[in-house]
Design a protein around this motif. Structure first.
Motif, PDB file in Angstrom:
ATOM      1  N   SER A 288      64.289  22.449 -14.558  1.00 41.70           N
ATOM      2  CA  SER A 288      64.911  21.306 -14.166  1.00 41.70           C
ATOM      3  C   SER A 288      66.416  21.248 -13.601  1.00 41.70           C
ATOM      4  O   SER A 288      66.718  20.435 -13.076  1.00 41.70           O
ATOM      5  CB  SER A 288      64.963  20.438 -15.776  1.00 41.70           C
ATOM      6  N   ASN A 289      67.002  22.234 -14.154  1.00 37.16           N
ATOM      7  CA  ASN A 289      68.600  22.304 -13.604  1.00 37.16           C
ATOM      8  C   ASN A 289      68.437  23.015 -12.189  1.00 37.16           C
ATOM      9  O   ASN A 289      69.438  22.902 -11.338  1.00 37.16           O
ATOM     10  CB  ASN A 289      69.401  23.445 -14.262  1.00 37.16           C
ATOM     11  N   GLU A 290      67.265  23.273 -11.576  1.00 35.97           N
ATOM     12  CA  GLU A 290      66.917  23.502 -10.141  1.00 35.97           C
ATOM     13  C   GLU A 290      66.631  22.332  -9.373  1.00 35.97           C
ATOM     14  O   GLU A 290      66.418  22.376  -8.105  1.00 35.97           O
ATOM     15  CB  GLU A 290      66.283  24.554  -9.930  1.00 35.97           C
ATOM     16  N   SER A 291      66.339  21.211  -9.990  1.00 36.47           N
ATOM     17  CA  SER A 291      65.525  20.196  -9.433  1.00 36.47           C
ATOM     18  C   SER A 291      65.881  18.874 -10.206  1.00 36.47           C
ATOM     19  O   SER A 291      66.748  18.128  -9.569  1.00 36.47           O
ATOM     20  CB  SER A 291      64.046  20.447  -9.623  1.00 36.47           C
ATOM     21  N   TYR A 292      65.101  18.600 -11.312  1.00 39.43           N
ATOM     22  CA  TYR A 292      65.276  17.121 -11.722  1.00 39.43           C
ATOM     23  C   TYR A 292      66.714  16.757 -12.137  1.00 39.43           C
ATOM     24  O   TYR A 292      67.156  15.533 -12.311  1.00 39.43           O
ATOM     25  CB  TYR A 292      64.376  16.841 -12.810  1.00 39.43           C
ATOM     26  N   LEU A 293      67.684  17.850 -12.341  1.00 41.15           N
ATOM     27  CA  LEU A 293      69.042  17.607 -12.813  1.00 41.15           C
ATOM     28  C   LEU A 293      70.070  17.661 -11.933  1.00 41.15           C
ATOM     29  O   LEU A 293      71.271  17.814 -11.965  1.00 41.15           O
ATOM     30  CB  LEU A 293      69.410  18.444 -13.920  1.00 41.15           C
ATOM     31  N   ARG A 294      69.485  17.705 -10.514  1.00 40.11           N
ATOM     32  CA  ARG A 294      70.309  18.034  -9.154  1.00 40.11           C
ATOM     33  C   ARG A 294      70.600  16.642  -8.702  1.00 40.11           C
ATOM     34  O   ARG A 294      70.053  16.280  -7.662  1.00 40.11           O
ATOM     35  CB  ARG A 294      69.829  18.826  -8.234  1.00 40.11           C
ATOM     36  N   GLY A 295      71.682  16.048  -9.595  1.00 39.85           N
ATOM     37  CA  GLY A 295      72.237  14.772  -8.843  1.00 39.85           C
ATOM     38  C   GLY A 295      72.531  14.674  -7.534  1.00 39.85           C
ATOM     39  O   GLY A 295      72.295  13.497  -6.577  1.00 39.85           O
ATOM     40  N   ASP A 296      73.270  15.644  -7.102  1.00 36.06           N
ATOM     41  CA  ASP A 296      73.805  15.438  -5.565  1.00 36.06           C
ATOM     42  C   ASP A 296      72.603  15.655  -4.525  1.00 36.06           C
ATOM     43  O   ASP A 296      72.635  15.065  -3.811  1.00 36.06           O
ATOM     44  CB  ASP A 296      74.727  16.898  -5.192  1.00 36.06           C
ATOM     45  N   VAL A 297      71.709  16.403  -5.043  1.00 33.50           N
ATOM     46  CA  VAL A 297      70.319  16.559  -3.882  1.00 33.50           C
ATOM     47  C   VAL A 297      69.415  15.335  -4.015  1.00 33.50           C
ATOM     48  O   VAL A 297      69.104  14.913  -3.054  1.00 33.50           O
ATOM     49  CB  VAL A 297      69.333  17.816  -4.453  1.00 33.50           C
ATOM     50  N   ILE A 298      69.497  14.566  -5.214  1.00 34.48           N
ATOM     51  CA  ILE A 298      68.890  13.277  -5.654  1.00 34.48           C
ATOM     52  C   ILE A 298      69.558  12.148  -4.667  1.00 34.48           C
ATOM     53  O   ILE A 298      68.782  11.433  -3.626  1.00 34.48           O
ATOM     54  CB  ILE A 298      68.624  12.826  -6.887  1.00 34.48           C
ATOM     55  N   LEU A 299      70.852  12.265  -4.460  1.00 30.32           N
ATOM     56  CA  LEU A 299      71.424  11.127  -3.848  1.00 30.32           C
ATOM     57  C   LEU A 299      71.289  11.484  -2.245  1.00 30.32           C
ATOM     58  O   LEU A 299      71.538  10.500  -1.478  1.00 30.32           O
ATOM     59  CB  LEU A 299      72.896  11.042  -4.345  1.00 30.32           C
ATOM     60  N   ASP A 300      71.348  12.665  -1.785  1.00 30.74           N
ATOM     61  CA  ASP A 300      71.163  12.957  -0.469  1.00 30.74           C
ATOM     62  C   ASP A 300      69.655  12.578   0.054  1.00 30.74           C
ATOM     63  O   ASP A 300      69.548  11.814   1.049  1.00 30.74           O
ATOM     64  CB  ASP A 300      71.270  14.517  -0.194  1.00 30.74           C
ATOM     65  N   VAL A 301      68.666  12.546  -0.894  1.00 31.94           N
ATOM     66  CA  VAL A 301      67.252  11.934  -0.568  1.00 31.94           C
ATOM     67  C   VAL A 301      67.746  10.680  -0.450  1.00 31.94           C
ATOM     68  O   VAL A 301      66.951  10.016   0.593  1.00 31.94           O
ATOM     69  CB  VAL A 301      66.206  12.400  -1.684  1.00 31.94           C
ATOM     70  N   CYS A 302      68.360   9.842  -1.223  1.00 32.76           N
ATOM     71  CA  CYS A 302      68.460   8.230  -1.320  1.00 32.76           C
ATOM     72  C   CYS A 302      68.898   7.891   0.171  1.00 32.76           C
ATOM     73  O   CYS A 302      68.611   6.860   0.840  1.00 32.76           O
ATOM     74  CB  CYS A 302      69.343   8.013  -2.505  1.00 32.76           C
ATOM     75  N   LYS A 303      70.000   8.663   0.408  1.00 34.98           N
ATOM     76  CA  LYS A 303      70.658   8.353   1.680  1.00 34.98           C
ATOM     77  C   LYS A 303      69.668   8.512   3.140  1.00 34.98           C
ATOM     78  O   LYS A 303      69.765   7.587   4.002  1.00 34.98           O
ATOM     79  CB  LYS A 303      71.808   9.334   1.879  1.00 34.98           C
ATOM     80  N   LYS A 304      69.077   9.597   2.825  1.00 34.78           N
ATOM     81  CA  LYS A 304      68.183   9.878   3.947  1.00 34.78           C
ATOM     82  C   LYS A 304      66.825   8.674   4.215  1.00 34.78           C
ATOM     83  O   LYS A 304      66.348   8.493   5.143  1.00 34.78           O
ATOM     84  CB  LYS A 304      67.459  11.196   3.993  1.00 34.78           C
ATOM     85  N   LEU A 305      66.544   8.255   3.023  1.00 32.70           N
ATOM     86  CA  LEU A 305      65.360   7.589   2.897  1.00 32.70           C
ATOM     87  C   LEU A 305      65.694   6.062   2.654  1.00 32.70           C
ATOM     88  O   LEU A 305      64.761   5.060   2.533  1.00 32.70           O
ATOM     89  CB  LEU A 305      64.356   8.043   1.844  1.00 32.70           C
ATOM     90  N   LYS A 306      66.975   5.681   2.837  1.00 27.94           N
ATOM     91  CA  LYS A 306      67.264   4.317   2.631  1.00 27.94           C
ATOM     92  C   LYS A 306      66.910   3.740   1.504  1.00 27.94           C
ATOM     93  O   LYS A 306      66.335   2.494   1.497  1.00 27.94           O
ATOM     94  CB  LYS A 306      66.910   3.649   3.841  1.00 27.94           C
ATOM     95  N   VAL A 307      67.184   4.327   0.151  1.00 24.93           N
ATOM     96  CA  VAL A 307      66.793   3.861  -1.106  1.00 24.93           C
ATOM     97  C   VAL A 307      67.869   2.852  -1.515  1.00 24.93           C
ATOM     98  O   VAL A 307      68.941   3.000  -1.069  1.00 24.93           O
ATOM     99  CB  VAL A 307      66.737   4.838  -2.036  1.00 24.93           C
ATOM    100  N   ASP A 308      67.498   1.978  -2.155  1.00 23.93           N
ATOM    101  CA  ASP A 308      68.342   0.692  -2.673  1.00 23.93           C
ATOM    102  C   ASP A 308      68.856   0.946  -4.069  1.00 23.93           C
ATOM    103  O   ASP A 308      69.741   0.934  -4.627  1.00 23.93           O
ATOM    104  CB  ASP A 308      67.667  -0.580  -2.522  1.00 23.93           C
ATOM    105  N   ALA A 309      67.887   1.748  -4.889  1.00 25.20           N
ATOM    106  CA  ALA A 309      68.162   1.963  -6.306  1.00 25.20           C
ATOM    107  C   ALA A 309      67.307   3.144  -6.889  1.00 25.20           C
ATOM    108  O   ALA A 309      66.520   3.599  -6.360  1.00 25.20           O
ATOM    109  CB  ALA A 309      67.752   0.662  -7.353  1.00 25.20           C
ATOM    110  N   ILE A 310      67.994   3.708  -8.006  1.00 21.05           N
ATOM    111  CA  ILE A 310      67.413   4.677  -8.663  1.00 21.05           C
ATOM    112  C   ILE A 310      66.966   4.184 -10.147  1.00 21.05           C
ATOM    113  O   ILE A 310      67.862   3.762 -10.875  1.00 21.05           O
ATOM    114  CB  ILE A 310      68.571   5.941  -8.844  1.00 21.05           C
ATOM    115  N   HIS A 311      65.853   4.606 -10.515  1.00 19.53           N
ATOM    116  CA  HIS A 311      65.259   4.536 -11.987  1.00 19.53           C
ATOM    117  C   HIS A 311      65.281   5.768 -12.545  1.00 19.53           C
ATOM    118  O   HIS A 311      64.443   6.612 -12.003  1.00 19.53           O
ATOM    119  CB  HIS A 311      64.013   3.882 -11.930  1.00 19.53           C
ATOM    120  N   PRO A 312      66.002   5.982 -13.657  1.00 21.08           N
ATOM    121  CA  PRO A 312      66.131   7.450 -14.194  1.00 21.08           C
ATOM    122  C   PRO A 312      65.075   7.823 -14.999  1.00 21.08           C
ATOM    123  O   PRO A 312      64.797   8.941 -15.699  1.00 21.08           O
ATOM    124  CB  PRO A 312      67.603   7.562 -15.023  1.00 21.08           C
ATOM    125  N   GLY A 313      64.101   6.860 -15.463  1.00 19.27           N
ATOM    126  CA  GLY A 313      63.396   7.097 -16.792  1.00 19.27           C
ATOM    127  C   GLY A 313      63.834   7.242 -17.973  1.00 19.27           C
ATOM    128  O   GLY A 313      64.862   6.811 -18.423  1.00 19.27           O
TER     129      GLY A 313
END
Length: 501
Positions: A58-83
């Protein structure tokens, strides 16, 4: 107000699917993230788009907030639901999301921080005169001074980590001679688990019920509660069976606890879905425990008795819409139960039993809901929580919900691993549960691994007796070959099912 067109779900498994389904019904596109271990996961296939964000841990993937935000920027995401879990109660991540110009579908970073510290939370809600367990109002650092306070509170006492949860950093102390050693252990465990060694003292309530209240708050200052959930059946401070409503709350007590839960939410200007947790003693006195600033695992039972989709409500609130209902419009309808189906062996101290789902067939029928993220042939990854599914039943009353759950457990076919299904059946047929006379000590007081073996042996004997009776019936001259064949095949199927459980 701000319309949400695309949501990235920063989670995995059943909760990711749960969020995506509601989003799809609202016409919102979804993005899945996944680790290398989850490449073939169901939530990856379900989403409109999916991106691998790292390795299996998880610390290599699901906990990588910086990577997640990069994905949001590239895919033009509006919102994040963290579950729930992972980054759901990480104030730093929520702040990063906001600073990136995205919508965090959850409370403010300030509310997460405030309620993330049990001491800060107690201080915040104190002005609302909410009942709290007697103890210290600040972190304890001086062992000798802490001993004096422990004497004043009265043994047994609980040394408790201010940060985190899940039973980590908690130590029950029955006598002053044990205090110093247990305090050191609690501080060490809290530091290791949460990076914060702050601990405090509370009076230990030995056999409480664990009852929580679901709340919803919007950005217009409206806060309501959606009644309670009974969460007292636990192992290692983690819930296994939940139900709504509780069998012990009177209408007056329900109203009082609901009012207190709303005030807790007011104390931190809460926005979104959250849960206020209470301990209830044998005299039905209740005490504020903590607030979970996210969607809970057990939220389906609240959905069943209120008819509300909590994920949709979260999204509408995040868009800036006001709640479409008032407190007086909410009512309890029927009764719901949830069994967390874990890949664990109840006969071996609930230790994880990771492996392949050789057989996986869900129960069906009226009043049965299965929230899961697996299918037959898939492996349970070793890197994450071993929950396979949430089995939920709903009935017009508690007994009907129990009857449906027992039927669903019998229909649920899982082989290749051990699960908590047999334990669930044991609990739901136990007199203490049926009578409603139970608390968080249920497992300690009533359960032993041998009891599951006894339960299986009794079922095997019943099946064997039925099979014998059928074979005798087949040998009678007036038994038709067609009816005998039909009965025999059906019984053989049940025999295999019971032997596999």
């Amino acid at each position: 107000m701000r319309k949400i067109n695309k949501i990235l779900v920063a989670n995995r498994g059943e909760i990711a699917l749960r969020v995506m389904r509601s989003a799809k019904e609202m016409g919102i596109k979804t993005v899945a993230i996944y680790s290398e271990a989850d490449r073939n996961a169901l939530h990856v296939r379900y989403a409109d788009e999916a991106v691998c964000v790292g390795g299996p841990k998880s610390n290599e993937s699901y906990l990588r907030g910086d990577v997640i935000l990069d994905v949001c920027k590239k895919l033009k995401v509006d919102a994040i639901h963290p579950g729930y879990g992972f980054l759901s109660e990480n104030a730093g991540f929520a702040r990063m999301v906001q600073e990136a110009g995205l919508i965090f579908i959850g409370p403010s970073p300030e509310a997460i921080e405030l309620m993330g510290s049990k001491l800060a939370a107690k201080a915040a809600v104190a002005k609302y005169n909410i009942p709290m367990v007697p103890g210290t109002e600040e972190a304890i650092t001086d062992v000798e001074a802490a001993k004096v306070i422990a004497h004043e509170v009265g043994f047994p006492i609980l040394i408790k980590a201010s940060a985190g949860g899940g039973g980590k950093g908690m130590r029950v102390v029955d006598h002053i001679d044990m205090f110093e050693e247990q305090m050191k252990l609690a501080v060490s465990e809290a530091t290791s688990a949460f990076g914060d060694g702050s601990v405090f003292i509370e009076k230990y309530i030995g056999s409480p019920r664990h009852i929580e209240i679901q709340v919803l708050g919007d950005t217009h200052g409206n806060i309501v509660h959606l009644f309670e959930r009974e969460c007292s059946i636990q192992r290692r401070h983690q819930k296994v069976i939940e139900e709504a409503p509780s069998s012990v709350l009177t209408p007056a007590l329900r109203e009082e606890m609901g009012r207190c839960a709303v005030n807790v939410a007011k104390a931190c200007d809460y926005v979104g879905a959250g849960t206020v947790e209470f301990l209830v003693d044998e005299n039905l006195n209740f005490y504020f425990l903590e607030m979970n600033t996210r969607l809970q695992v057990e939220h389906p039972v609240t959905e069943q008795i209120t008819g509300l989709d909590l994920v949709k409500e979260q999204i509408l609130i995040a868009e800036g819409k006001a709640l479409s209902f008032r407190q007086e419009q909410l009512h309890i309808n029927g009764h719901a139960l949830e069994l967390r189906v874990y890949a664990e062996d109840p006969a071996n101290n609930f230790l994880p039993d990771i492996g392949r789902l050789e057989t996986y067939k869900r129960p069906q029928g009226l009043g049965v809901r299965v929230d899961d993220g697996f299918e037959q042939g898939m492996d349970i990854p070793i890197y994450y929580d071993p929950m396979i599914a949430k089995l939920v039943t709903f009935g017009k009353d508690r007994q009907e919900a129990i009857d449906k759950m027992l039927r669903a457990i019998d229909e649920y076919q899982i082989t290749g691993i051990e699960t908590t299904l047999p334990f669930g059946k044991y609990v739901l047929t136990h007199e203490a549960f049926l009578s409603g006379n139970f608390d968080t000590k249920f497992i300690e007081r009533y359960f032993a691994p041998d009891m599951l073996k006894l339960q299986v042996d009794e079922e095997t004997e019943q099946v064997a007796a039925a099979l014998t009776a059928i074979l005798l019936q087949q040998n009678k001259p007036n038994a038709t070959q067609e009816s005998a064949g039909t009965i025999s095949n059906h019984t053989a199927s049940n025999w295999r099912t019971n032997r596999l459980k």
